[in-house]
Design a protein around this motif. Sequence first.
Motif, PDB file in Angstrom:
ATOM      1  N   HIS A 113       0.685  -1.340  -0.092  1.00  0.00           N
ATOM      2  CA  HIS A 113       0.165   0.223   0.015  1.00  0.00           C
ATOM      3  C   HIS A 113       0.868   1.361   0.035  1.00  0.00           C
ATOM      4  O   HIS A 113       0.285   2.295   0.128  1.00  0.00           O
ATOM      5  CB  HIS A 113      -0.830   0.074   0.943  1.00  0.00           C
ATOM      6  CG  HIS A 113      -1.862  -1.029   1.170  1.00  0.00           C
ATOM      7  ND1 HIS A 113      -3.037  -1.257   0.305  1.00  0.00           N
ATOM      8  CD2 HIS A 113      -2.041  -2.238   1.982  1.00  0.00           C
ATOM      9  CE1 HIS A 113      -3.677  -2.139   0.593  1.00  0.00           C
ATOM     10  NE2 HIS A 113      -3.186  -2.888   1.676  1.00  0.00           N
ATOM     11  N   TRP A 114       2.188   1.313  -0.144  1.00  0.00           N
ATOM     12  CA  TRP A 114       3.045   2.187   0.072  1.00  0.00           C
ATOM     13  C   TRP A 114       3.117   3.272  -1.217  1.00  0.00           C
ATOM     14  O   TRP A 114       3.046   4.345  -1.095  1.00  0.00           O
ATOM     15  CB  TRP A 114       4.438   2.029   0.722  1.00  0.00           C
ATOM     16  CG  TRP A 114       4.496   1.292   1.668  1.00  0.00           C
ATOM     17  CD1 TRP A 114       3.426   1.203   2.974  1.00  0.00           C
ATOM     18  CD2 TRP A 114       5.510   0.686   2.528  1.00  0.00           C
ATOM     19  NE1 TRP A 114       3.778   0.489   3.823  1.00  0.00           N
ATOM     20  CE2 TRP A 114       5.132   0.161   3.409  1.00  0.00           C
ATOM     21  CE3 TRP A 114       6.849   0.278   1.994  1.00  0.00           C
ATOM     22  CZ2 TRP A 114       6.006  -0.560   4.287  1.00  0.00           C
ATOM     23  CZ3 TRP A 114       7.740  -0.635   2.621  1.00  0.00           C
ATOM     24  CH2 TRP A 114       7.082  -1.081   3.982  1.00  0.00           C
ATOM     25  N   PRO A 116       2.515   5.532  -4.276  1.00  0.00           N
ATOM     26  CA  PRO A 116       1.325   6.692  -4.823  1.00  0.00           C
ATOM     27  C   PRO A 116       0.310   5.954  -5.526  1.00  0.00           C
ATOM     28  O   PRO A 116       0.349   5.074  -6.157  1.00  0.00           O
ATOM     29  CB  PRO A 116       2.062   7.763  -5.611  1.00  0.00           C
ATOM     30  CG  PRO A 116       3.588   7.368  -5.131  1.00  0.00           C
ATOM     31  CD  PRO A 116       3.834   6.101  -4.823  1.00  0.00           C
ATOM     32  N   ARG A 117      -0.904   6.602  -4.999  1.00  0.00           N
ATOM     33  CA  ARG A 117      -2.153   6.226  -5.652  1.00  0.00           C
ATOM     34  C   ARG A 117      -2.823   7.450  -6.487  1.00  0.00           C
ATOM     35  O   ARG A 117      -2.864   8.447  -6.199  1.00  0.00           O
ATOM     36  CB  ARG A 117      -3.327   5.810  -4.721  1.00  0.00           C
ATOM     37  CG  ARG A 117      -4.583   5.400  -5.345  1.00  0.00           C
ATOM     38  CD  ARG A 117      -5.460   4.688  -4.375  1.00  0.00           C
ATOM     39  NE  ARG A 117      -5.734   5.861  -3.330  1.00  0.00           N
ATOM     40  CZ  ARG A 117      -6.174   5.794  -1.967  1.00  0.00           C
ATOM     41  NH1 ARG A 117      -6.260   4.483  -1.483  1.00  0.00           N
ATOM     42  NH2 ARG A 117      -6.357   6.785  -1.355  1.00  0.00           N
ATOM     43  N   VAL A 256       7.245   7.047  -2.066  1.00  0.00           N
ATOM     44  CA  VAL A 256       6.786   5.629  -1.525  1.00  0.00           C
ATOM     45  C   VAL A 256       7.337   5.657   0.063  1.00  0.00           C
ATOM     46  O   VAL A 256       6.578   5.168   0.868  1.00  0.00           O
ATOM     47  CB  VAL A 256       7.562   4.602  -2.294  1.00  0.00           C
ATOM     48  CG1 VAL A 256       7.489   3.238  -1.595  1.00  0.00           C
ATOM     49  CG2 VAL A 256       7.222   4.538  -3.788  1.00  0.00           C
ATOM     50  N   GLY A 259       4.693   7.201   1.898  1.00  0.00           N
ATOM     51  CA  GLY A 259       3.450   6.214   2.130  1.00  0.00           C
ATOM     52  C   GLY A 259       3.691   5.249   3.207  1.00  0.00           C
ATOM     53  O   GLY A 259       2.981   4.887   3.969  1.00  0.00           O
ATOM     54  N   PRO A 265      -0.993   5.292   1.103  1.00  0.00           N
ATOM     55  CA  PRO A 265      -0.198   5.826  -0.041  1.00  0.00           C
ATOM     56  C   PRO A 265      -0.704   7.430  -0.242  1.00  0.00           C
ATOM     57  O   PRO A 265      -1.625   7.961   0.372  1.00  0.00           O
ATOM     58  CB  PRO A 265      -1.017   5.290  -1.366  1.00  0.00           C
ATOM     59  CG  PRO A 265      -2.197   4.779  -0.908  1.00  0.00           C
ATOM     60  CD  PRO A 265      -2.324   4.375   0.525  1.00  0.00           C
TER      61      PRO A 265
END
Length: 512
Positions: A113-114, A116-117, A256, A259, A265
Amino acid sequence: MPCDHLSEFLNLLADRHDLARISAPVDTVQEIAAITQQSVASHGPALLFDNVRNSQWPVTTNVLGTERRLCWALGVEGISEITDRVRAIIQPNLPQGWLETLQLVPRFVESAHWPPRDVEIAVAQQVVKMGRDINLLELPLLRSWAAEQNAVINSGVVIVEFPGDSQNTNPLSESDELTGPESSTPTRRLVSRTPIQVRDTSSAYVHWTPHSREWHLLDLYRKRGWQMPVAIVLGGDPTLTYAADAPLPSHVDPLVFAGFLRRKPVEVTGARSVNLRVPANAELILEGAIDPNQPFELAPPIGQSTGYYSTEQRLPVVHLSAISHRSNPVIPEIVAAAPPCELSTLAVALEQIMLPLIQLAVPELVGLHRPASGAFRHIVFASIRKCYPQQARKVVNALWGLDRLATAKLIVVVDQDVDVRDADAVWFAVASHCHAGRDTLFSDGPADMLDHAAPIRGIGSRLGIDATRKSPDEGHPRDWPAAQEFDKLRLSQLEARWPILGLPFSLSARPT
């Protein structure tokens, strides 16, 4: 949990009575900086100036000026929590059975989940100005010191990326490999907190140095004949500022790492005028490009975290193509000053978090500290588990071989029982254990670009001091004396009898 927006974090500080709101009119020329430094010196609250002259937007300073506020921003009780998480990731205990294997699963699920989104809608782009609407002089940017001719942004997170094309997904071909001391396979994205100095209404100087990876990346754009896109981000989650300052390995993306710190993220979106991904929850974003073929220009001096002004130097110019911001942004500012300043908190916390990474290269290292007396950059105190002769010299050279410590002017190595955060204890070890003719090491090499004492900018001489106890194998034929100490039984008896002695002070620590 960490906050997504700067305003959300300021509300948290207000709820915890650690934010002072100043409604009286204030000036961006020295006055805000002077007030901020008074708050820093007294370990005071974060400041919110909501009546800035010649600006419709408020300014906030000293946001991360104490370890308490930094921990709130990171969502932890203490910095050691982050250090332990870093150590667990880089040095995981290998499972011995199926049960321990299952216990490792959450750690690796979390790591997924780290990165970026991407999001389509960004609050950082609620208002977008382009072309003739761009005017940096409208922003409440600080001129903190008397000799600064132009406003300076010290809180900006600068984002650049390696050039790529549809033919080749590798950001660097063999012929375009990034030069310098970095890994040959760095991340595509470079993120740093770099001073930005206003040049005019639509352009600014970027204070990179030849030691910056971005400096060498600009050469790569020059070789390809392309302009280099740049985004300068102000605000958002304060974790971004922290991650941008971190001395990460070259293959680690700071977004990252942010995150990882946030445990969720960082949301990013496409910039409006350049091909970059930018944090979606920022307060304000400056977008533009650097023409690598344009001659660097001589920039006026700015105040620096060393406590002195920079010398005039030739720097690249970023020409802005867009400014985007929230509908009601709060502009974060950092005053670059000699310690103590807001940057001091970041420096102290970063050295704790990065210790496990440094220990990968220097396994005998026990503690590391860059004291305020060296502006958190010129002096390094290190403690080690000494096992063999001349080990301290090996450690000095190993630390000089690391990116962020390569330009330290002075490295002092002590035994593991010396607290490197106690300067008096370190210098007592130097006075007790160091013979100048035997225990000093000089080395010529790269110097800090901010070190005005170096005769040639970026080139200088460094000193290492071995302040560990010496053995006969290290050329010390005399017996090494034992340190004074009380009998442990007597100390226990004293502790038990202390309440009946009637002394007007408590037994805070056992004498040694």
